[in-house]
Write a protein that holds these residues in place. Structure first.
Motif, PDB file in Angstrom:
ATOM      1  N   GLN A 139      23.260 -28.644  14.207  1.00 43.26           N
ATOM      2  CA  GLN A 139      24.345 -28.608  13.500  1.00 43.26           C
ATOM      3  C   GLN A 139      23.927 -28.779  11.928  1.00 43.26           C
ATOM      4  O   GLN A 139      23.051 -29.616  11.460  1.00 43.26           O
ATOM      5  N   TRP A 140      24.557 -28.196  11.165  1.00 46.64           N
ATOM      6  CA  TRP A 140      24.202 -27.835   9.890  1.00 46.64           C
ATOM      7  C   TRP A 140      25.522 -28.189   9.111  1.00 46.64           C
ATOM      8  O   TRP A 140      26.614 -27.965   9.399  1.00 46.64           O
ATOM      9  N   THR A 141      25.365 -29.161   7.642  1.00 46.66           N
ATOM     10  CA  THR A 141      26.752 -29.320   7.049  1.00 46.66           C
ATOM     11  C   THR A 141      26.293 -28.643   5.542  1.00 46.66           C
ATOM     12  O   THR A 141      25.391 -28.939   4.919  1.00 46.66           O
ATOM     13  N   LEU A 142      27.341 -27.631   5.291  1.00 47.71           N
ATOM     14  CA  LEU A 142      27.432 -27.150   4.065  1.00 47.71           C
ATOM     15  C   LEU A 142      28.347 -27.782   3.008  1.00 47.71           C
ATOM     16  O   LEU A 142      29.279 -28.141   3.586  1.00 47.71           O
ATOM     17  N   ILE A 143      27.934 -28.175   1.810  1.00 49.59           N
ATOM     18  CA  ILE A 143      28.784 -28.790   0.986  1.00 49.59           C
ATOM     19  C   ILE A 143      29.947 -28.343   0.564  1.00 49.59           C
ATOM     20  O   ILE A 143      31.120 -28.773   0.885  1.00 49.59           O
ATOM     21  N   ASP A 144      30.053 -27.080   0.468  1.00 51.26           N
ATOM     22  CA  ASP A 144      31.310 -26.048   0.075  1.00 51.26           C
ATOM     23  C   ASP A 144      30.811 -24.712  -0.048  1.00 51.26           C
ATOM     24  O   ASP A 144      29.579 -24.373   0.038  1.00 51.26           O
ATOM     25  N   LEU A 145      31.905 -23.793   0.056  1.00 52.91           N
ATOM     26  CA  LEU A 145      31.619 -22.599   0.149  1.00 52.91           C
ATOM     27  C   LEU A 145      32.825 -21.825  -0.888  1.00 52.91           C
ATOM     28  O   LEU A 145      33.982 -21.927  -0.237  1.00 52.91           O
ATOM     29  N   GLY A 146      32.411 -21.141  -1.880  1.00 48.97           N
ATOM     30  CA  GLY A 146      33.535 -20.733  -2.466  1.00 48.97           C
ATOM     31  C   GLY A 146      34.302 -19.497  -2.041  1.00 48.97           C
ATOM     32  O   GLY A 146      33.789 -18.669  -1.172  1.00 48.97           O
ATOM     33  N   ILE A 147      35.287 -19.078  -2.691  1.00 46.40           N
ATOM     34  CA  ILE A 147      36.050 -17.748  -2.151  1.00 46.40           C
ATOM     35  C   ILE A 147      35.053 -16.640  -2.399  1.00 46.40           C
ATOM     36  O   ILE A 147      34.652 -16.295  -3.334  1.00 46.40           O
ATOM     37  N   GLY A 148      34.763 -15.678  -1.360  1.00 47.35           N
ATOM     38  CA  GLY A 148      34.012 -14.797  -1.214  1.00 47.35           C
ATOM     39  C   GLY A 148      32.512 -14.997  -0.831  1.00 47.35           C
ATOM     40  O   GLY A 148      31.705 -14.058  -0.974  1.00 47.35           O
ATOM     41  N   ALA A 149      32.300 -16.278  -1.047  1.00 50.05           N
ATOM     42  CA  ALA A 149      30.678 -16.651  -0.932  1.00 50.05           C
ATOM     43  C   ALA A 149      30.510 -16.680   0.472  1.00 50.05           C
ATOM     44  O   ALA A 149      31.007 -16.850   1.237  1.00 50.05           O
ATOM     45  N   SER A 150      28.913 -16.586   0.590  1.00 53.05           N
ATOM     46  CA  SER A 150      28.254 -16.413   1.974  1.00 53.05           C
ATOM     47  C   SER A 150      27.086 -17.548   2.158  1.00 53.05           C
ATOM     48  O   SER A 150      26.390 -17.677   0.854  1.00 53.05           O
ATOM     49  N   ALA A 151      26.924 -17.842   3.184  1.00 56.34           N
ATOM     50  CA  ALA A 151      25.757 -18.574   3.411  1.00 56.34           C
ATOM     51  C   ALA A 151      25.041 -18.031   4.799  1.00 56.34           C
ATOM     52  O   ALA A 151      25.694 -17.920   5.638  1.00 56.34           O
ATOM     53  N   ILE A 152      23.667 -17.921   4.635  1.00 57.13           N
ATOM     54  CA  ILE A 152      22.802 -17.567   5.581  1.00 57.13           C
ATOM     55  C   ILE A 152      21.950 -18.707   6.146  1.00 57.13           C
ATOM     56  O   ILE A 152      21.135 -19.260   5.310  1.00 57.13           O
ATOM     57  N   ILE A 153      21.815 -18.954   7.464  1.00 56.93           N
ATOM     58  CA  ILE A 153      20.916 -19.853   8.170  1.00 56.93           C
ATOM     59  C   ILE A 153      20.232 -19.032   9.064  1.00 56.93           C
ATOM     60  O   ILE A 153      20.768 -18.270   9.934  1.00 56.93           O
TER      61      ILE A 153
END
Length: 665
Positions: free
Chosen positions: A415-429
């Motif tokens: 399990q990972w926790t991302l602090i936040d993600l803006g509109i249209g933003a992506s995160a890759i793990i």
């Protein structure tokens, strides 16, 4: 390591050598130095594990300056009057990380620190109070052989203090990312600069009373900063008696950029943006700022000084309109300012929404390693955070590593926790698993992303299936059908319904991917789509129970009249990965133009989606699947449509005419 043994027996001579070379290990390093005079207490606890290349050092330290006198023979004496100096440095060459903490010319030092380094990452925690000069440096490079000369650091920071301060730091780097939590309070001179690659920067400097808190996560391009500062000149006397005067009003700033800042001279197809805040000549400063991704900044500010706000956005070089947008504001005096600026965030849904995908592939070396890529995108209308991502490992696999340190890890999930993600933003793990035991012909990896906003959960699920044996067992007993009808009011709207029924005696998982025809645009669906991109829509049914039927109702809009063939790809898996099947179902509909009026008409077709049944017609060398063989021996057994023609139950959908295709898996 080279060893040689030479022996003589009588007149005979004998010699033997042995050489051991350790490869693929760049190693880790820890160094600590201390000197000074006065009161001194230090406790060090160290632990070394060669199995996973782990070094951990815990240190408790208390020092205060004083003059130490010693008597020497013949009536002589010697006095020591040295201010304290304390340095800790750690290098993790396996991951490209560096951490340094140095206190000099100190009248007092109290410190509690812990440094742990291994082949996957490093954690450096320290809480230190001092009166003197302090220097802190942290760095995370993209790889273990990177240097500042061949590319920017993922994270780099340098801080200098002079005066009396208390600093609390946590530097956590793992895989390809870093998380930094920092707080400081005190009185004196401060200079700080933090950079996340070439994308984001935060800095401040000045003299006087000072308090700050910062949190940075490179995975999501997040920077949080709170700073309270009031100007005052510094008159500092070193323990040796040397006096220094420093007077500097406060300067502070944060900036974030994305894309190419000069799109006219680049071939980038992505838009460019730049957001910056600069404060100078401030008598006092109270500020809270959050950088949410690369194109959103929120600020609450109270200051007496000069504040400048700048924003720039430009369309990609392929756009005909390259004028872009530029914003500039400047304030001088005493102000309370509250701002929220968002550039380029594109929301595909008029509600909070997450798009989640996962893809996996076997290692190119042909060993038992599997590499997965998890991609989560905020395509809703508000920024989300925190976001909890959970990956449920396939049976018979174990965790090896990931690009972000898991907040929770056990044998069955990470399990990972991302602090936040803006509109249209992506995160890759990026995730790597090891196959410890082959329990089935396929591996099914399920991932889930969740975020709670105002007591409402935004949820998304996705799965990946890797076929380990190209010729697997017979397909599970599931059936699928698809129907289409034109809207009676708006002839360009087409309503579809996909039904999936589980005839097996165990829970199944289904992934339904609808491939949109050219000229049709997705409008809405129930349940909500778990993923959407140009030309396709994805739904995931995580728990399809025995004899349960799930329906997906969705609407597409045709851009013009004509005949449209809509194909859906369905992948089906048993929960324990013991069964797997995939295939297509399709529907054909004729859409009348808006000026023509009337309803569309459709044809009917069928196809077999099973792995064992390839053709619709019987041939002499055709081998029936297990479901058909069971049906032939037991007339009460369920029969798949590769053996018989499926009949659609129109009573299930009274509003749909017989414009459909039905298939069985």
């Amino acid at each position: 390591n080279y060893a040689n043994i030479t022996a003589f027996y009588g007149r005979e001579f004998n010699s033997s050598t042995c050489a051991i070379q350790v490869q693929d290990s760049k190693g880790i390093e820890f160094r600590s130095t201390t000197h000074g005079s006065g009161s001194y207490s230090k406790s060090i606890r160290s632990q070394l594990s060669s199995l996973n290349k782990t070094v951990q050092i815990d240190t408790d330290l208390a020092e205060s300056f004083g003059i130490s006198s010693f008597s020497l023979p013949q009536g002589r004496s010697i006095d020591y009057a040295s201010s304290w100096s304390e340095m800790q440095m750690a290098k993790n060459r396996e991951t490209g990380a560096f951490f340094e903490q140095q206190i000099m010319y100190a009248a007092m030092i109290k410190s509690n620190s812990s440094i742990a380094l291994d082949k996957n990452g490093s954690i450096a925690k320290s809480r230190i109070s001092f009166e003197g000069a302090g220097h802190f440096r942290e760095q995370k490079m993209p790889s273990n052989n990177s240097s500042r000369s061949n590319g920017p650091a993922i994270y780099h920071s340098e801080e200098d203090y002079l005066g009396q301060f208390e600093v609390d730091k946590r530097f956590d780097e793992y895989g390809k990312n870093a998380v930094i939590v920092h707080s400081a309070t005190g009185n004196g001179s401060i200079s700080s600069e933090k950079r996340a690659g070439r994308r984001q920067m935060s800095y401040h400097s000045g003299t006087g009373a000072y308090q700050s808190m910062e949190e940075i996560q490179t995975q999501t391009d997040h920077m949080d900063k709170l700073i309270n500062a009031r100007y005052g000149p510094l008159n500092y006397i070193y323990p040796s008696g040397f006096n220094i005067n420093i007077s500097k009003k406060w300067a502070e700033g944060m900036c974030s950029r994305s894309g190419e800042l000069n799109p006219k001279s680049s071939t980038s197809s992505e838009p460019a943006s730049y957001i910056a805040e600069q404060i100078s000549n401030a008598e006092f400063l109270n500020k809270i700022t959050a950088l949410v991704g690369l194109a959103e900044m929120r600020t609450d500010l109270n200051l007496s000084g000069t504040a400048r706000f700048e924003a720039f956005s430009s369309l990609p070089s392929t756009s005909k309109d390259d004028s872009g947008t530029y914003l500039f504001e400047e304030y001088s005096g005493r102000y309370d300012i509250s701002r929220k600026l968002n550039i380029g965030g594109v929301a595909r849904f008029d509600e909070p929404h997450l798009n989640l995908t996962i893809s996996g592939k076997l290692s190119a070396a042909g060993d038992s390693l599997i590499d997965y890529v998890i991609n989560v995108t905020n395509d809703g209308n508000i920024a989300l955070g925190p976001i909890i991502i959970t990956d449920y490992f396939p049976p018979g696999t174990e965790y090896v590593s990931s690009s972000l340190r898991p907040s929770e890890l056990n044998r069955s999930l990470a399990q990972w926790t991302l602090i936040d993600l803006g509109i249209g933003a992506s995160a890759i793990i990026e995730l790597r698993l090891n196959i410890t035991e082959k329990q089935a012909d396929s591996l099914i990896n399920r991932v889930r992303a969740r975020s709670n906003q105002s007591d409402k959960w935004t949820d998304a699920e996705a799965l990946s299936s890797l076929q380990l044996d190209w010729l697997g067992c017979c397909s599970p007993h599931l059936s699928a059908s698809k129907k289409a009808r034109a809207d009676p009011i708006d002839p360009l709207l087409v309503h579809y319904c996909i039904s999936v029924t589980n005839h097996n005696n165990q829970t199944m998982t289904a992934a339904v991917r609808d491939l949109l025809p050219n000229g049709m645009v997705f409008q809405s669906s129930s349940p909500a789509a778990t993923g959407q991109s140009t030309g396709e829509v994805l739904w995931t049914i995580a728990d399809l129970h025995p004899e349960e039927t799930r329906r997906i109702n969705y609407t597409l809009r045709a851009m013009r009249g004509g005949i449209y063939v809509n194909r859906a790809h369905i992948s089906l898996y048993s929960a324990d990965a013991s069964g797997y099947a995939q295939g297509d179902i399709a529907s054909r509909i004729e859409v009348q133009g808006a000026q023509d009026g009337g309803s569309g008409s459709a044809g009917q077709g069928s196809s077999c989606l099973g792995l064992s049944s390839i053709k619709q017609e019987w041939t002499e060398d055709w081998i029936s699947c297990g479901a058909c063989e069971n049906a032939q021996s037991d007339s009460s057994a369920w029969e798949c449509s590769s053996c018989i023609t499926s009949a659609l139950n129109e009573s299930d959908h009274p509003d749909l005419s017989d414009r459909s295709s039905a298939s069985s898996i």
